[in-house]
Write an enzyme that holds these catalytic residues in place. Structure first.
Site, mmCIF file in Angstrom:
data_model
loop_
_atom_site.group_PDB
_atom_site.id
_atom_site.type_symbol
_atom_site.label_atom_id
_atom_site.label_comp_id
_atom_site.label_asym_id
_atom_site.label_seq_id
_atom_site.Cartn_x
_atom_site.Cartn_y
_atom_site.Cartn_z
ATOM 1 N N ARG A 91 3.725 1.933 -0.449
ATOM 2 C CA ARG A 91 4.402 3.243 -0.148
ATOM 3 C C ARG A 91 5.810 3.179 -0.876
ATOM 4 O O ARG A 91 6.530 4.237 -1.241
ATOM 5 C CB ARG A 91 4.309 3.280 1.463
ATOM 6 C CG ARG A 91 5.443 2.175 2.148
ATOM 7 C CD ARG A 91 4.866 2.195 3.487
ATOM 8 N NE ARG A 91 3.527 1.477 3.916
ATOM 9 C CZ ARG A 91 3.058 1.429 4.835
ATOM 10 N NH1 ARG A 91 3.661 1.815 5.941
ATOM 11 N NH2 ARG A 91 1.790 0.712 4.904
ATOM 12 N N LYS A 131 0.170 -12.433 2.592
ATOM 13 C CA LYS A 131 -1.111 -12.325 3.394
ATOM 14 C C LYS A 131 -1.921 -13.693 3.372
ATOM 15 O O LYS A 131 -1.688 -14.677 2.824
ATOM 16 C CB LYS A 131 -2.063 -11.690 2.117
ATOM 17 C CG LYS A 131 -1.479 -10.093 1.950
ATOM 18 C CD LYS A 131 -2.551 -9.457 1.160
ATOM 19 C CE LYS A 131 -2.135 -7.590 0.936
ATOM 20 N NZ LYS A 131 -2.486 -7.250 2.119
ATOM 21 N N GLU A 152 4.124 -2.539 0.425
ATOM 22 C CA GLU A 152 4.690 -2.266 -0.694
ATOM 23 C C GLU A 152 4.296 -0.954 -1.422
ATOM 24 O O GLU A 152 5.158 -0.568 -2.123
ATOM 25 C CB GLU A 152 4.782 -3.498 -1.587
ATOM 26 C CG GLU A 152 3.371 -3.436 -2.418
ATOM 27 C CD GLU A 152 2.028 -3.876 -1.545
ATOM 28 O OE1 GLU A 152 2.009 -4.215 -0.442
ATOM 29 O OE2 GLU A 152 0.959 -3.362 -2.175
#
Ligand code: BES
Ligand code: MN
Ligand code: ZN
Length: 498
Positions: A349, A275, A347
Site C-alpha cells: 500500500r 515474515k 508495504e
C-alpha cells in the site's frame, strides 16, 4: 507448441481428437471418423461409461481404418452450452490429456455443429487459444530433464473448412497469449533474477513494439517526493525503480488515457516485521501486479489496440538491514500526507500510494485500476477463484465484473464504506499503514483510497489468484497471469475505438 490451421484433411500421424456431444451424439466430423473406422466410435462408447459429458475422455490406440497412433474422444457436453469459454477449456483439456502420451502432432477436426452458439471458425480459434495457454511451461532451470520427461506435443493442427478465417481470428488471441506468457515468465522467475532494475529492463524491452517506456531511479523519485515507495526499498541493496509505459494507439488525443498500476515488490521478506520462514519463497511473486501490467502492455502493442493506455509500476525489494525502515517510522508520501509505519510488511500500500498519486498528477486518466498481491486476508476470504474488487465508481466496477465473467477471471466486489477508515487513524501522523486483522483487505483498500482524488478508480487484490497450486483447464500449476485477459477484455469492450 506450434499451432497450424489447415483445410480439412485426415491426419496420417500423431493423435486425432474428436469431440462427442452429450448422450453419445456424434458431430458431423465424428460421424465421418466413425464411418472410416467401421463404426468403432459407436461400439467403443456403448461399452464404456463415456457418454460425451463435458470433460469426459477416452483414449484409444491404433484405431483401425485411421493412420494415427491415438484417437482421443472428448466429451463436449450439451451443444447449446458450448460457448467461447467452453472451447478454451476444451483446448486446454486436449493438451493436458495428450501432453505426455508421446505424440508430437495433435490434430483436431472442427466443424459447425447444430445448436452450438458459435461458428466453427470461432470454435477453432478459441480451442487453439485454450490449448496454447495450457501448454505453458517454465522449465528453463531444469537442466537434467530427459527428452522423454518433457512434453511430447510439438504441433497442434486444427482442421476446418474456413481455415483462413480461423487463423485470422486466432491472430488477436495469440497476442493475448503472448502477454500472458510474458507475465507468467516474470512471476515464475526467482527474486535473484527479477529485481527492480531487471524487471524495469523487461518493461523497457517493450520499446521494440512501440511502447514508450521511461524508467526512473531513486534520485528522480526523491525529487518527486515519493517517500513511501522509497521507504519500502530502503533496506535493500537493489535500487527501487518507477516505470511508466505508454501505448498510444488512439489518434484521438483529446480523450484522457486509461491507466493501470501494478504493485511490484520483487521480494517481500516483510522487512523488519519479518515474515515466518515457512512459505516465504512464495513472496518472489509479490510483483505479480506489475508483471500483469507489463504483459497487458505487450498484448495491447502486439494487437495494436486502438486505445491510449498507461501502465505505471512501482518496483521495490522489501528487505531487512541496517538501513531498512522500522516499525514506528513516519514517512511523507508524494501527496504530502504522512504515514506511521506500524508494520513494515504492509508495504504494498505504501508503494501504491505514491504510484497512484503520480499517475493522477501526470496523466489525469479517465479511469485508474491498480493490481496488487496486497493482503493475505483476501486469500482467506476468496481463495484462489475470485480476486477482490474494490471501487469508488459503480459503472467501472460493473464493467470489470462483466469482463471478468467473459474471460473467466472472476471478481468479487468488496465494500469500501467510510466507517472502515477509522481503523487506520494514527496518533502521530495522518494515518497508519495497518489496522487490525479484522477486515484487513478492506482497510488496505481504504488506505489506497486516501491517495485517490476524483478519479474513477478500482483496486484488484490478486493475492489469492496469482499463483495456482494445481493444474486448471487453461492454467497449469504456477503463475496464472490473472488480470491480463481481464484487462484486455475490459479495454476492448469499453475503451477502444472500433
Ligand atoms: N505481499 C503480502 C500479501 C500476500 C500474502 C500476498 C499472501 C500473497 C500471498 C503483503 O505485503 C502483506 O504482507 N500483507 C500483510 C499485511 C499485514 C501485515 C497488515 C498480510 O496480509 O498479512
Ligand atoms: Mn508484505
Ligand atoms: Zn507484499
Amino acid at each position: 507448441m506450434k499451432i497450424n490451421f489447415v483445410k480439412n484433411t485426415l491426419p496420417t500421424d500423431g493423435a486425432l481428437v474428436v469431440g462427442i456431444l452429450d448422450n453419445r451424439i456424434l458431430t458431423p466430423t465424428a460421424q465421418l471418423i466413425n464411418k472410416q473406422t467401421s463404426g468403432m466410435i459407436n461400439r467403443v462408447m456403448m461399452n464404456s461409461r463415456f457418454e460425451g459429458k463435458r470433460d469426459q475422455f477416452l483414449l484409444l490406440s491404433y484405431p483401425t481404418g485411421l493412420e494415427v497412433q491415438h484417437l482421443l474422444l472428448i466429451g463436449l457436453g450439451k451443444a447449446e452450452s458450448f460457448d467461447v469459454l467452453a472451447s478454451h477449456t476444451f483446448g486446454g483439456n486436449i493438451v493436458a490429456q495428450l501432453l505426455n502420451v508421446g505424440d508430437k502432432v495433435v490434430t483436431i477436426a472442427v466443424d459447425d455443429v447444430e445448436g452450438v452458439p458459435i461458428c466453427e471458425e470461432e470454435l477453432a480459434a478459441n480451442i487453439a487459444f485454450g490449448a496454447k495457454l495450457r501448454s505453458y511451461r517454465f522449465d528453463k532451470y531444469r537442466t537434467k530433464e530427459k527428452i522423454e520427461e518433457k512434453p511430447s506435443i510439438e504441433k497442434l493442427v486444427i482442421c476446418l473448412t474456413n481455415h483462413v478465417i480461423a487463423k485470422r481470428l486466432y491472430t488477436t488471441l495469440d497476442c493475448i497469449a503472448e502477454g500472458v506468457f510474458l507475465t507468467r515468465n516474470l512471476v515464475s522467475e526467482p527474486a535473484n533474477i527479477i529485481y527492480p532494475e531487471s524487471l524495469a529492463n523487461q518493461a523497457k524491452a517493450l520499446t521494440e513494439l512501440g511502447v514508450v517506456v521511461e524508467v526512473f531511479g531513486k534520485n528522480s523519485m526523491k525529487k518527486f517526493g515519493m517517500g513511501a515507495l522509497l521507504g519500502v526499498g530502503h533496506g535493500s541493496e537493489r535500487e527501487s525503480q518507477l516505470v511508466v509505459m505508454q501505448w498510444i494507439g488512439n489518434r484521438d488525443q483529446t480523450k484522457s488515457p486509461v491507466a493501470f498500476i501494478g504493485k511490484g515488490v520483487t521480494f517481500d521478506s516483510g522487512g523488519i516485521s519479518i515474515k515466518p520462514a515457512n512459505g516465504m519463497e512464495e513472496m518472489k511473486s509479490d510483483m505479480a501486479g506489475s508483471a500483469v501490467i507489463i504483459g497487458l502492455m505487450k498484448t495491447l502493442a502486439l494487437r495494436k489496440a486502438k486505445t491510449s493506455a498507461i501502465g505505471v509500476i512501482g518496483l521495490v525489494e522489501n528487505m531487512l538491514s541496517g538501513t531498512a525502515q522500522r516499525p514506528g517510522d513516519v514517512i511523507t508520501t508524494m501527496s504530502g500526507q504522512t504515514v506511521e509505519v506500524i508494520n513494515t510488511d504492509a508495504e504494498g500500500r505504501l508503494v501504491l500510494a505514491d504510484v497512484l498519486w503520480y499517475t493522477q498528477n501526470r496523466f489525469n486518466p479517465q479511469i485508474m485500476i491498480d493490481l496488487a498481491t496486497l493482503t493475505g486476508a483476501i486469500v482467506i476470504s476468496l481463495g484462489d477463484h475470485y480476486a477482490g474488487l474494490f471501487a469508488n465508481d459503480n459503472d467501472l466496477a460493473t464493467k470489470l465484473l462483466i469482463a471478468g465473467k467473459h474471460v473467466n477471471e472472476l471478481l468479487w466486489q468488496m465494500p469500501l464504506d467510510e466507517f472502515y477508515d477509522d481503523k487506520i487513524k494514527s496518533d502521530i501522523a495522518d494515518m497508519k499503514n495497518t489496522g487490525d486483522r479484522e477486515g484487513s483487505s478492506i482497510t488496505a483498500a481504504m488506505f489506497l483510497k486516501r491517495f485517490v482524488k476524483n478519479t474513477k478508480w478500482a483496486h484488484l487484490d490478486i493475492a489469492g489468484v496469482t499463483w495456482s497450486k494445481s493444474d486448471k483447464a487453461i492454467t497449469p500449476k504456477g503463475a496464472t497471469a490473472f488480470g491480463v485477459r481481464l484487462l484486455d477484455c475490459l479495454i476492448s469492450e469499453n475503451y477502444e475505438n472500433k
